[in-house]
Design an enzyme around this catalytic site. Structure first.
Site, mmCIF file in Angstrom:
data_model
loop_
_atom_site.group_PDB
_atom_site.id
_atom_site.type_symbol
_atom_site.label_atom_id
_atom_site.label_comp_id
_atom_site.label_asym_id
_atom_site.label_seq_id
_atom_site.Cartn_x
_atom_site.Cartn_y
_atom_site.Cartn_z
ATOM 1 N N LYS A 45 0.834 -1.208 0.000
ATOM 2 C CA LYS A 45 0.000 0.000 0.000
ATOM 3 C C LYS A 45 0.872 1.262 0.000
ATOM 4 O O LYS A 45 1.932 1.284 0.630
ATOM 5 C CB LYS A 45 -0.885 -0.045 1.263
ATOM 6 C CG LYS A 45 -1.740 1.175 1.490
ATOM 7 C CD LYS A 45 -2.806 1.348 0.425
ATOM 8 C CE LYS A 45 -3.532 2.675 0.549
ATOM 9 N NZ LYS A 45 -4.319 2.994 -0.658
ATOM 10 N N GLY A 46 0.428 2.293 -0.693
ATOM 11 C CA GLY A 46 1.177 3.541 -0.790
ATOM 12 C C GLY A 46 1.539 4.107 0.584
ATOM 13 O O GLY A 46 0.687 4.169 1.467
ATOM 14 N N ASN A 69 -12.957 3.699 -6.279
ATOM 15 C CA ASN A 69 -12.516 3.849 -4.888
ATOM 16 C C ASN A 69 -11.991 5.249 -4.652
ATOM 17 O O ASN A 69 -11.435 5.884 -5.547
ATOM 18 C CB ASN A 69 -11.469 2.785 -4.515
ATOM 19 C CG ASN A 69 -10.050 3.260 -4.734
ATOM 20 O OD1 ASN A 69 -9.474 3.971 -3.903
ATOM 21 N ND2 ASN A 69 -9.464 2.892 -5.869
ATOM 22 N N ASN A 127 4.142 6.663 -6.792
ATOM 23 C CA ASN A 127 2.776 6.982 -7.231
ATOM 24 C C ASN A 127 2.740 8.478 -7.509
ATOM 25 O O ASN A 127 2.767 9.281 -6.575
ATOM 26 C CB ASN A 127 1.784 6.587 -6.127
ATOM 27 C CG ASN A 127 0.364 6.974 -6.478
ATOM 28 O OD1 ASN A 127 0.098 7.464 -7.570
ATOM 29 N ND2 ASN A 127 -0.547 6.744 -5.541
ATOM 30 N N CYS A 130 -0.698 12.090 -7.478
ATOM 31 C CA CYS A 130 -1.093 12.847 -6.277
ATOM 32 C C CYS A 130 -0.959 14.331 -6.558
ATOM 33 O O CYS A 130 -0.042 14.741 -7.260
ATOM 34 C CB CYS A 130 -0.158 12.522 -5.121
ATOM 35 S SG CYS A 130 -0.079 10.812 -4.785
ATOM 36 N N ASN A 192 -2.568 3.539 -13.296
ATOM 37 C CA ASN A 192 -3.285 3.778 -12.055
ATOM 38 C C ASN A 192 -4.774 3.908 -12.438
ATOM 39 O O ASN A 192 -5.139 3.664 -13.583
ATOM 40 C CB ASN A 192 -2.739 5.049 -11.389
ATOM 41 C CG ASN A 192 -2.858 4.970 -9.880
ATOM 42 O OD1 ASN A 192 -3.887 4.538 -9.366
ATOM 43 N ND2 ASN A 192 -1.832 5.381 -9.159
ATOM 44 N N GLY A 217 -10.470 -2.449 -12.349
ATOM 45 C CA GLY A 217 -11.159 -3.692 -12.681
ATOM 46 C C GLY A 217 -11.286 -3.887 -14.189
ATOM 47 O O GLY A 217 -10.764 -3.082 -14.972
HETATM 48 C C1 LIG Z 1 -8.779 0.140 -3.167
HETATM 49 C C2 LIG Z 1 -7.617 0.575 -4.032
HETATM 50 C C3 LIG Z 1 -6.532 1.220 -3.448
HETATM 51 C C4 LIG Z 1 -5.441 1.627 -4.228
HETATM 52 N N1 LIG Z 1 -4.359 2.235 -3.630
HETATM 53 C C5 LIG Z 1 -3.276 2.572 -4.389
HETATM 54 C C6 LIG Z 1 -2.102 3.118 -3.782
HETATM 55 O O1 LIG Z 1 -2.009 3.264 -2.553
HETATM 56 N N2 LIG Z 1 -1.069 3.479 -4.589
HETATM 57 C C7 LIG Z 1 -1.122 3.293 -5.963
HETATM 58 O O2 LIG Z 1 -0.152 3.623 -6.660
HETATM 59 N N3 LIG Z 1 -2.206 2.745 -6.555
HETATM 60 C C8 LIG Z 1 -3.277 2.377 -5.800
HETATM 61 N N4 LIG Z 1 -4.362 1.806 -6.405
HETATM 62 C C9 LIG Z 1 -4.369 1.565 -7.862
HETATM 63 C C10 LIG Z 1 -4.008 0.113 -8.192
HETATM 64 O O3 LIG Z 1 -2.713 -0.217 -7.731
HETATM 65 C C11 LIG Z 1 -4.082 -0.137 -9.715
HETATM 66 O O4 LIG Z 1 -3.228 0.764 -10.373
HETATM 67 C C12 LIG Z 1 -5.488 0.028 -10.267
HETATM 68 O O5 LIG Z 1 -6.464 -0.462 -9.381
HETATM 69 C C13 LIG Z 1 -5.674 -0.686 -11.622
HETATM 70 O O6 LIG Z 1 -5.442 -2.076 -11.525
HETATM 71 P P1 LIG Z 1 -6.638 -3.149 -11.311
HETATM 72 O O7 LIG Z 1 -7.693 -2.844 -12.353
HETATM 73 O O8 LIG Z 1 -5.988 -4.479 -11.509
HETATM 74 O O9 LIG Z 1 -7.150 -2.961 -9.926
HETATM 75 C C14 LIG Z 1 -5.463 1.388 -5.632
HETATM 76 C C15 LIG Z 1 -6.571 0.733 -6.222
HETATM 77 C C16 LIG Z 1 -7.637 0.320 -5.436
HETATM 78 C C17 LIG Z 1 -8.789 -0.389 -6.099
#
Ligand SMILES: Cc1cc2nc3c(=O)[nH]c(=O)nc-3n(C[C@H](O)[C@H](O)[C@H](O)COP(=O)(O)O)c2cc1C
Length: 304
Positions: A45-46, A69, A127, A130, A192, A217
């Site tokens: 987690k970030g 989210n 990341n 931001c 992202n 997703g």
């Molecule tokens: C609940 C949630 C929390 C996330 N938190 C972060 C984060 O802390 N840092 C980051 O770079 N990306 C974060 N992301 C983005 C994911 O790492 C990813 O880039 C994005 O969900 C696309 O991939 P996916 O479709 O497989 O989920 C988050 C995504 C979700 C759904």
């Protein structure tokens, strides 16, 4: 013996499947469900300089073929990560990549420096989606100059491999990709989340307290795949593809268009074993197609 390991800017991982930041906690939460050593790497987690409580709920809403989210980057802060979350991961033989963020370039540098001194961190993922508080809230990752500035600051603050994580919320993602590579990123990861909105028609209010959120997703996969393909043709560093990967077939699409590795995010919420199932599915595909070295598959896409 089939070769499945890949090199991410100097970090060799045993297979190309990693967890996406924010969807796998600090890694240890998934230890009861899967053997973490089966993964290429765990991206946590970030992390920010100080702990953050995140946004008020509701912070998640399901959408067709995906979710929105607005967690607001809740995290324990870099110091508690090192003292509480990192030790159990150190005992497992798995590369840990720390995802980092901040509100200023100095924040990013400081977090990078602190993590570089911690045993058991194998790489940093920045990341850059931001807002920079000193520059009127413009996202670091949407401005090529700011993206350059933050990447080059982190590059100088650490000896670890640096992965710059790109936002899809731009007109031409290759411009940002080239900028972070010029600044010294060893690899790029994308995408992202895509900025989105969902309305409750009964109340005529947003479903999320934050109003907007990040879409992830299966709904985002074609967009992610197109961007990964574009970036893989534009930069010479490894590209890590993610966005909507639910199955091995999805992951293979990313590898074929040029991703050296992939990350699995939202899929882990549906099935905590999604990552290892994807590792197994990629292995089966390599076997079925007589591919002895995964690098023969990476970038094997042809359009004519
Ligand atoms: C609940 C949630 C929390 C996330 N938190 C972060 C984060 O802390 N840092 C980051 O770079 N990306 C974060 N992301 C983005 C994911 O790492 C990813 O880039 C994005 O969900 C696309 O991939 P996916 O479709 O497989 O989920 C988050 C995504 C979700 C759904």
């Amino acid at each position: 013996m089939r070769k499945t390991h890949v090199d991410i800017g100097g970090l060799t991982i045993r297979n190309p499947v990693m967890t996406a930041s924010g969807t796998f906690g600090y890694g240890e939460e998934y230890a009861p469900y899967i053997d973490l050593r089966r993964l290429g790497a765990v991206i946590v987690k970030g992390l920010s300089l100080k702990p953050q409580p995140g946004n008020y709920p509701p912070r998640i809403i399901e959408t067709p073929a995906g979710m929105l989210n607005a967690i607001g980057l809740e995290n324990v802060g870099v110091e508690r990560f090192i003292t509480e979350k990192l030790p159990p991961l150190r005992d497992i033989d798995i590369p840990v990549i720390a995802n980092i963020f901040g509100e200023t370039v100095e924040d990013y540098m400081r977090v990078a420096e602190i993590l570089s001194g911690a045993a058991g961190v194998s790489g940093l993922e920045i990341n850059i989606s931001c807002p920079n508080i000193k520059r009127g809230g413009i996202d670091f990752g949407t401005d090529p100059d700011l993206a350059y500035e933050v990447t080059s600051a982190v590059r100088k603050a650490t000896h670890l491999p640096v992965i710059a994580k790109l936002t899809p919320n731009v007109t031409d993602v290759t411009v940002i990709a080239r900028s972070v590579v010029d600044a010294g990123a060893d690899a790029v990861s994308l995408i992202n989340t895509l900025k989105g909105l969902s309305v409750d028609i009964a109340t005529r209010r947003p479903h999320l307290r934050n109003i907007t959120g990040g879409l992830s997703g299966p709904a985002v996969k074609p967009v992610a795949l197109r961007m990964v393909w574009e970036v893989a043709r534009s930069v010479s560093v490894p590209v890590i593809g993610l966005g909507g990967i639910m199955t091995a077939a999805d992951a293979l699409e990313f590898l074929i268009v040029g991703a050296t590795a992939v990350q699995v995010g939202t899929a882990s919420f549906i099935d905590p074993a999604a990552t290892v199932n994807i590792v197994d599915g990629i292995d089966r595909y390599l076997e079925d197609h007589g591919i002895d070295d995964i690098s023969d598959l990476i970038g094997s896409f042809h359009t004519n």
